[in-house]
Design a protein around this motif. Sequence first.
Motif, PDB file in Angstrom:
ATOM      1  N   ALA A  91       7.415   2.595  -2.951  1.00  0.00           N
ATOM      2  CA  ALA A  91       6.814   1.364  -3.481  1.00  0.00           C
ATOM      3  C   ALA A  91       6.977   0.184  -2.523  1.00  0.00           C
ATOM      4  O   ALA A  91       6.350  -0.860  -2.710  1.00  0.00           O
ATOM      5  CB  ALA A  91       7.441   1.031  -4.843  1.00  0.00           C
ATOM      6  N   ARG A 135       0.265   3.177  -1.420  1.00  0.00           N
ATOM      7  CA  ARG A 135       1.611   3.420  -1.973  1.00  0.00           C
ATOM      8  C   ARG A 135       1.506   4.057  -3.363  1.00  0.00           C
ATOM      9  O   ARG A 135       2.235   5.001  -3.681  1.00  0.00           O
ATOM     10  CB  ARG A 135       2.398   2.107  -2.043  1.00  0.00           C
ATOM     11  CG  ARG A 135       2.426   1.352  -0.711  1.00  0.00           C
ATOM     12  CD  ARG A 135       3.598   0.435  -0.554  1.00  0.00           C
ATOM     13  NE  ARG A 135       3.671  -0.697  -1.451  1.00  0.00           N
ATOM     14  CZ  ARG A 135       3.086  -1.898  -1.254  1.00  0.00           C
ATOM     15  NH1 ARG A 135       2.324  -2.103  -0.178  1.00  0.00           N
ATOM     16  NH2 ARG A 135       3.264  -2.875  -2.117  1.00  0.00           N
ATOM     17  N   ALA A 136       0.602   3.531  -4.193  1.00  0.00           N
ATOM     18  CA  ALA A 136       0.443   4.088  -5.543  1.00  0.00           C
ATOM     19  C   ALA A 136      -0.009   5.545  -5.473  1.00  0.00           C
ATOM     20  O   ALA A 136       0.447   6.380  -6.268  1.00  0.00           O
ATOM     21  CB  ALA A 136      -0.544   3.246  -6.347  1.00  0.00           C
ATOM     22  N   PHE A 179      11.037   7.110  -5.220  1.00  0.00           N
ATOM     23  CA  PHE A 179       9.891   6.320  -5.679  1.00  0.00           C
ATOM     24  C   PHE A 179      10.056   4.841  -5.301  1.00  0.00           C
ATOM     25  O   PHE A 179       9.083   4.163  -4.983  1.00  0.00           O
ATOM     26  CB  PHE A 179       9.701   6.513  -7.181  1.00  0.00           C
ATOM     27  CG  PHE A 179       9.361   7.939  -7.537  1.00  0.00           C
ATOM     28  CD1 PHE A 179       8.086   8.431  -7.317  1.00  0.00           C
ATOM     29  CD2 PHE A 179      10.328   8.806  -8.041  1.00  0.00           C
ATOM     30  CE1 PHE A 179       7.763   9.746  -7.613  1.00  0.00           C
ATOM     31  CE2 PHE A 179      10.024  10.127  -8.339  1.00  0.00           C
ATOM     32  CZ  PHE A 179       8.734  10.598  -8.126  1.00  0.00           C
ATOM     33  N   GLY A 180      11.302   4.382  -5.332  1.00  0.00           N
ATOM     34  CA  GLY A 180      11.567   3.012  -4.890  1.00  0.00           C
ATOM     35  C   GLY A 180      11.183   2.803  -3.430  1.00  0.00           C
ATOM     36  O   GLY A 180      10.599   1.776  -3.072  1.00  0.00           O
ATOM     37  N   PRO A 206      -1.126  -1.504  -1.138  1.00  0.00           N
ATOM     38  CA  PRO A 206      -0.435  -0.992  -2.337  1.00  0.00           C
ATOM     39  C   PRO A 206      -1.159   0.181  -2.998  1.00  0.00           C
ATOM     40  O   PRO A 206      -0.531   0.967  -3.710  1.00  0.00           O
ATOM     41  CB  PRO A 206      -0.388  -2.204  -3.275  1.00  0.00           C
ATOM     42  CG  PRO A 206      -1.421  -3.145  -2.778  1.00  0.00           C
ATOM     43  CD  PRO A 206      -1.556  -2.911  -1.306  1.00  0.00           C
ATOM     44  N   LEU A 207      -2.472   0.298  -2.733  1.00  0.00           N
ATOM     45  CA  LEU A 207      -3.205   1.427  -3.302  1.00  0.00           C
ATOM     46  C   LEU A 207      -2.769   2.742  -2.650  1.00  0.00           C
ATOM     47  O   LEU A 207      -2.681   3.775  -3.318  1.00  0.00           O
ATOM     48  CB  LEU A 207      -4.717   1.204  -3.087  1.00  0.00           C
ATOM     49  CG  LEU A 207      -5.670   1.864  -4.073  1.00  0.00           C
ATOM     50  CD1 LEU A 207      -5.324   1.506  -5.513  1.00  0.00           C
ATOM     51  CD2 LEU A 207      -7.109   1.435  -3.764  1.00  0.00           C
ATOM     52  N   ILE A 246       2.968   7.709  -4.602  1.00  0.00           N
ATOM     53  CA  ILE A 246       3.886   7.803  -5.745  1.00  0.00           C
ATOM     54  C   ILE A 246       3.340   8.751  -6.800  1.00  0.00           C
ATOM     55  O   ILE A 246       4.053   9.624  -7.321  1.00  0.00           O
ATOM     56  CB  ILE A 246       4.135   6.400  -6.327  1.00  0.00           C
ATOM     57  CG1 ILE A 246       4.985   5.590  -5.343  1.00  0.00           C
ATOM     58  CG2 ILE A 246       4.807   6.483  -7.704  1.00  0.00           C
ATOM     59  CD1 ILE A 246       4.924   4.093  -5.560  1.00  0.00           C
ATOM     60  N   SER A 247       2.066   8.600  -7.111  1.00  0.00           N
ATOM     61  CA  SER A 247       1.440   9.436  -8.124  1.00  0.00           C
ATOM     62  C   SER A 247       1.495  10.918  -7.727  1.00  0.00           C
ATOM     63  O   SER A 247       1.870  11.781  -8.534  1.00  0.00           O
ATOM     64  CB  SER A 247      -0.010   8.972  -8.287  1.00  0.00           C
ATOM     65  OG  SER A 247      -0.711   9.847  -9.106  1.00  0.00           O
TER      66      SER A 247
END
Lengths: 298, 298
Positions: free
Chosen positions: B130, B141-142, B126-127, B138-139, B145-146
């Motif tokens: 990110a 990346r999110a 997850f790091g 970043p959207l 991650i999700s």
Amino acid sequence: MLTDQDLPAAMRQISDSVDAVFADILATPPGASERLYEAMRYAAIGGGKRMRPLLVAASARLFDVAPQNALLAGVAVECVHVHSLVHDDLPCMDDDDLRRGRPTLHKRFDEATAVLAGDALLALAFGLLARPETHADPLVRAELISTLASSAGASGMASGQMMDMAAVDTTLDKDAVVQLQQLKTGAMIGWCVGAGAALGAADADQRAALSHYAQCVSLAFQIADDLLDVEGDERTVGKRLRKDDEQGKQTLVRMLGRDSARSYASDLIDRAVSSLEPFGPSAELLRSIAHFSIHRDR
Amino acid sequence: MLTDQDLPAAMRQISDSVDAVFADILATPPGASERLYEAMRYAAIGGGKRMRPLLVAASARLFDVAPQNALLAGVAVECVHVHSLVHDDLPCMDDDDLRRGRPTLHKRFDEATAVLAGDALLALAFGLLARPETHADPLVRAELISTLASSAGASGMASGQMMDMAAVDTTLDKDAVVQLQQLKTGAMIGWCVGAGAALGAADADQRAALSHYAQCVSLAFQIADDLLDVEGDERTVGKRLRKDDEQGKQTLVRMLGRDSARSYASDLIDRAVSSLEPFGPSAELLRSIAHFSIHRDR
């Protein structure tokens, strides 16, 4: 939530809110995953002091962060904390039977379920932080995720646990014990107050002040834990005590003696509270938490 | 990297690149974390088919994603995969001594180190996602991650592992076995091709086509694994075989018979390849991976 400045009331509020979020996100889905969700709920709901979510909320309050944002970030860090407790209790780690006054997860279920429930809780933490409900700006969410990964992983808590196990029956000096504690609990406590700052777009000076607060509080908190291990009541604390001596673990309490350790912890709390000065009255809850961290019976 | 359409060359390229990234991010830091990093490198570097990073890269290629973005997302999913292998091999789980032709992590180190190294690899995934280097937005990346948290956690792989252990000496029907495989490996394979689509801002139709491809390939891949368990050579495969029969595990190979299972897998690959039609020649590597998934000796 968390409208009250009074610490016991704030702790109850946070505990109830954290439990409610866990009950919601860990509701059993229909089908085959029932036992895994049951194990995750068993580990996550209805126990613990919820110090970490409380610290996120108390820090977020300094910057007028929406309480719901702070709550979700707090639940995420509590997922990581509970994950680490479940794995630490395993027979190949600390081998504990009792946690929060109940059988540990692997005693109530089995070891494989404990490994998988711990893993799933760790993944859940990052999933929660990635949600838009945690913060509208995805860049803030990415920062929270990146820093949580460092604090929980090989550059933080996981290394602290490794050092802690290696510290059995070895001689460490004070600096090494402080470093161990900084990795084992300090990194995660630092994340909590840093999360409030990140959610609230704090400036660099504010972040530095909060980081100093976290370092002092986490070390004092650990000394209080070590004192509880020596002096506490097992039924009140809800876990097995007198372990440090038994396992030959180096702690500041063993190295400095109880009285010196107590006065060192008290000195750390003074320093933590001083670093809150720039925040004025809005930091009242953080001050209360600092004092509570060394005056507690569990 | 991954400039070649030729599958063996592409696999070598990806393996080398993944190893290089792992060697970089898992270089031992000075100080007390040495043994944990050593264990993580032991688990992560120099082994495996790297199917997951390959799938990310092959899917990303459809949308002209920068290879470096696809590589980092691929290393992230490989972290999760290696984490799951390390934990699965533990005595309380599958209790395996051999992995990729070498002693498993807990045999080479110890069980506690295996638990912590697996945990640290999961956090690392997850790091990595990110990081801005994975994608500028970043959207995106999110989103990665999700979806990775869901695919790895209680609604994906972790539940699949629970079902898999519960399936020992029980009777499941074909639908239940397919569901188990979908959770255990399908969710993560689906994440891989979905990651290429997310990195490349694919539209809904493209995502649906890739999702269908992933479902078919992951089930066919699992059938090939089950066939290897029955027919494979332990030295070539690099892990203990003949386990399914020994443990009384329900697999499609046991339920359908070898020949029917083989023809079912072949049919699945035809369906996977059909779903790639809209992508034309740029999907050549995904087509090769589909065929390879059932024609392999390890």
